[in-house]
Design an enzyme around this catalytic site. Structure first.
Site, PDB file in Angstrom:
ATOM      1  N   ASP A  48       0.849  -1.188   0.000  1.00 40.21           N
ATOM      2  CA  ASP A  48       0.000   0.000   0.000  1.00 40.21           C
ATOM      3  C   ASP A  48       0.887   1.240   0.000  1.00 40.21           C
ATOM      4  OD1 ASP A  48      -2.311   1.887   0.849  1.00 40.21           O
ATOM      5  OD2 ASP A  48      -3.277  -0.067   0.700  1.00 40.21           O
ATOM      6  N   HIS A  78      -3.764   6.006   3.608  1.00 42.21           N
ATOM      7  CA  HIS A  78      -4.501   4.797   3.223  1.00 42.21           C
ATOM      8  C   HIS A  78      -3.822   3.533   3.727  1.00 42.21           C
ATOM      9  CE1 HIS A  78      -6.096   1.684   0.435  1.00 42.21           C
ATOM     10  NE2 HIS A  78      -7.203   2.410   0.489  1.00 42.21           N
ATOM     11  N   SER A 133     -11.417  -1.471  -0.062  1.00 40.63           N
ATOM     12  CA  SER A 133     -10.070  -1.458   0.519  1.00 40.63           C
ATOM     13  C   SER A 133     -10.049  -2.129   1.886  1.00 40.63           C
ATOM     14  CB  SER A 133      -9.561  -0.014   0.638  1.00 40.63           C
ATOM     15  OG  SER A 133      -9.319   0.549  -0.618  1.00 40.63           O
TER      16      SER A 133
END
Length: 505
Positions: free
Chosen positions: A229, A279, A450
């Site tokens: 990520d 994120h 996600s």
């Protein structure tokens, strides 16, 4: 004697002539068979072509694009071309003895046919996979390479679809600003969690999958999850120095960086493992945050080990360095014998050959790979399941709304390649899942496919910890058998919601 020598020399010259003539004939034949239309397509025309194919087939590969479209895309992408080569489509690793010879063959074609002088032809040669990045300016060179049996794929290496969408006025938000990045924090509603010992908050949606009950049997101990990520926040100690906190103990966290933050393709220095988006922090927290004593959300596999890779700046894998960073992260995790599970909540709307090779490399080494089916933004809401979640080597996950039946969450994608779902959106408030924030002692709500993907990766770790001798196929089969729609597979939602308590029995 002199006559014999003359005869031999004449034959040699004649043979050389015919050899050269034959080579030129083959080259001319290839070029005549291709439509060498050198009118440069605009970025809008290219993007419209990509979107049209996606709307018709659900997937886009550069191999299916016209030569004119491929060439135009490379022109708009600094002339960078990525070439995957090999003796067959499955020959993508350097282990092949033929790799060096094929690589030289391809480079010779480029050097012999490029009319524009370039100081650099070869930008990058991958040490593990059969991939090179080169500069190509002539359309005829692309045509010759496309016809070469040793070229598995040839793609624009730095074509920025979303940047061009914004420049063309198709969408008003940038890819980075609308792709899940943010340092925001939000206080949690008391109805969205339950506090358990020693003082951890269990997200409401964990109960929809019987995860707390599964903890009576397995907590993920001994299993290592690799997360690809945007990295991990250096300001969140529960994913760092306090990774062993409360009821979480005896586990390790490692952080790496493969992303190069540079406009120059030949730059090689990464900017480290730290999350600069937010994120990645949410994803690692969802999968592995400790069962802490600080009053903060716990992760699914709270006793699993974590290896985090900062592979991209945000979730939209656009541009040379992000795609290369993800490829290198898959290879790194593939080569790590301790890693069982890989979770990646990022992707692109079209296929990227080098990432596909990286996924296949890790898959061949026994890794169970979970990928997000897609979370809509203002510029991806027309897409079904995104890449690489649509690959057969990955397990695709999406999010659904709370309640009876299956209804995808407001910003989630669905489609025939989805394998599992996770409840991500409350029916009453619309709230998503509580997670650790980017900053110390703070919380946030994050949802979409996600978090659904990271949640499923965590459940897989619970199953594998319970059955440490199992293969990835056995673990995946157990997840399927424990899902609500098994043995049938829904055309949009796969096998549905996994019952974690049933999966660890």
């Amino acid at each position: 004697m002199k006559k014999n020598v003359l005869k031999i020399c004449s034959l040699a010259v004649l043979g050389l002539f015919f050899s050269c003539s034959e080579e030129n004939y083959e080259k001319d034949s290839v070029l005549e068979s291709e439509n060498l239309n050198q009118e440069l397509l605009t970025t809008k025309q290219i993007n419209d072509g990509i979107k049209s194919t996606l709307e018709q087939t659900g997937q886009f590969y550069w191999k299916d694009a016209s030569l004119q479209m491929l060439w135009s895309a490379t022109q708009h992408g600094s002339n960078i071309v990525t070439i995957g080569y090999g003796s067959s489509q499955n020959d993508f690793e350097k282990a092949s003895s033929k790799a060096i010879g094929i690589e030289e063959e391809i480079l010779k074609i480029i050097r012999d046919n490029e009319t524009s002088s370039s100081e650099k032809t070869l930008i990058y040669k991958d040490p593990v996979l059969n991939i090179i990045d080169v500069i190509i300016k002539d359309q005829s060179t692309l045509a010759l390479l496309r016809q070469n049996n040793h070229v598995r794929y040839i793609e624009p290496g730095d074509y920025k679809f979303f940047q061009f969408e914004q420049e063309n006025g198709t969408n008003k938000s940038s890819s980075s600003g609308s792709s899940g990045c943010g340092y925001e924090s939000e206080s949690l509603s008391s109805s969205d969690y339950t506090t358990i010992t020693p003082n951890a908050k269990v997200p409401w949606n964990f109960y929809k999958h019987n995860i707390p009950t599964a903890w009576n049997t397995s907590t993920g101990a001994g299993i290592t999850i690799g997360v690809i990520d945007s990295g991990v926040s250096p300001n969140q100690s529960l994913l760092g120095s306090n990774f062993n906190n409360g009821s979480s103990s005896g586990r390790s966290v490692q952080k790496y960086g493969t992303y190069v933050d540079s406009a120059w393709p030949w730059s090689t220095s990464t900017d480290g493992p730290n999350d600069k988006c937010g994120h990645g922090t949410s994803m690692t927290a969802t999968a592995t945050a400790p069962r802490n004593n600080k009053g903060l959300p716990v992760g699914v596999a709270y006793n699993a080990n974590l290896i985090s890779y900062r592979a991209a700046s945000n979730v939209v894998l656009e541009g040379y360095h992000e795609q290369k960073g993800v490829q290198n992260a898959f290879v790194g995790l593939g080569n790590n014998s301790s890693v069982k599970i890989i979770s990646m909540s990022m992707g692109h709307i079209f296929s990227v050959g080098r990432i596909e090779d990286g996924v296949r490399y890790a898959n061949n080494r026994g890794k169970l790979i979970f990928c997000a089916g897609g979370t809509s933004t203002s510029f991806t809401n027309f897409v079904g399941v995104i890449f690489p979640a649509w690959m057969s080597e990955t397990v695709a996950v999406t999010g659904i709304k709370e309640g009876s039946g299956y209804n995808k969450c407001s910003n989630c994608h669905s489609g025939s390649t989805i394998d599992f779902t996770v409840v991500m959106e409350r029916s009453s408030s619309g709230n998503s899942a509580p997670v650790l924030s980017y900053y110390e002692n703070q919380t946030d709500y994050v949802g979409g496919s996600s978090v659904a993907t990271a949640t499923t990766a965590g459940i897989a770790a619970l199953v594998w910890a319970k059955n440490p001798s199992w293969t990835k196929t056995q673990v995946l089969n157990k997840l399927k058998q424990s899902a609500s729609l098994y043995p049938n597979k829904n055309s949009d939602y796969g096998y549905g919601n996994i019952n974690a308590a049933l999966a660890v029995q």
